[in-house]
Design an enzyme around this catalytic site. Structure first.
Site, PDB file in Angstrom:
ATOM      1  N   CYS A  61       0.770  -1.114  -0.093  1.00 48.60           N
ATOM      2  CA  CYS A  61       0.154   0.036  -0.006  1.00 48.60           C
ATOM      3  C   CYS A  61       0.871   1.282  -0.111  1.00 48.60           C
ATOM      4  O   CYS A  61       1.578   1.655   1.015  1.00 48.60           O
ATOM      5  CB  CYS A  61      -0.842  -0.017   1.180  1.00 48.60           C
ATOM      6  SG  CYS A  61      -1.832   1.638   1.825  1.00 48.60           S
TER       7      CYS A  61
ATOM      8  N   CYS B 188       0.027   3.725   2.581  1.00 47.57           N
ATOM      9  CA  CYS B 188       0.483   3.292   4.020  1.00 47.57           C
ATOM     10  C   CYS B 188       1.962   3.628   4.448  1.00 47.57           C
ATOM     11  O   CYS B 188       2.399   3.983   5.342  1.00 47.57           O
ATOM     12  CB  CYS B 188       0.135   1.790   4.128  1.00 47.57           C
ATOM     13  SG  CYS B 188      -1.238   1.315   4.035  1.00 47.57           S
TER      14      CYS B 188
END
Length: 142
Positions: free
Chosen positions: A67, A70
């Site tokens: 991600c 993230c």
């Protein structure tokens, strides 16, 4: 008065006097820092123990290595953890390594921050945020 905390390394319950929270308390079993100034990678089992036992705010970043947002938020999450040292604990849980977290916490997207206190979810925030945004979010709904 003392507060209860689960060690984020071994899961053991500890009691720490209020006045010692900012003084670097350590786990009585494994010696790990109980109030670290940076986020700690945790397992699903440790999260379950900590969210039930902790009497100080526990902020968990649900993330995954693939991600991009993230990974972008990780240093901001660490900055926020440093600013809240002694007042809250910050942890990271890899949703890919612990897929049961998705159904247990109703995760629909990552990164997702969930703040727990006294055994219950207090608030959640989806999406990447800067450190100041994380701190602002934490100050709501105390």
């Amino acid at each position: 008065m003392a507060v209860k905390l689960a060690c984020l390394e071994c899961g053991q319950g500890n009691r720490v006097p209020d006045e010692k929270l900012g003084a670097g308390p350590k786990c009585g079993t494994c010696g790990a820092a109980l109030m670290p100034s940076k986020p700690v990678e945790i397992t699903f089992d440790i999260l379950e123990m900590a969210r039930r036992l902790d009497e100080v705010p526990l902020v968990v970043d649900f993330w995954a290595g693939w991600c991009g947002p993230c990974r972008m938020m990780a240093p901001e999450f660490a900055k926020a953890a440093g600013k809240m040292a002694g007042k809250a604990r910050f942890a990271k849980l890899d949703t890919e390594a612990f897929p049961q977290s998705g159904s247990k916490f109703g995760i629909r997207g990552i990164p997702l921050l969930i703040r727990f206190k006294d055994g219950r979810e207090v608030s959640r925030q989806a999406g990447a945020m800067p450190a100041d945004g994380i701190l602002q979010w934490m100050s709501k709904d105390k």
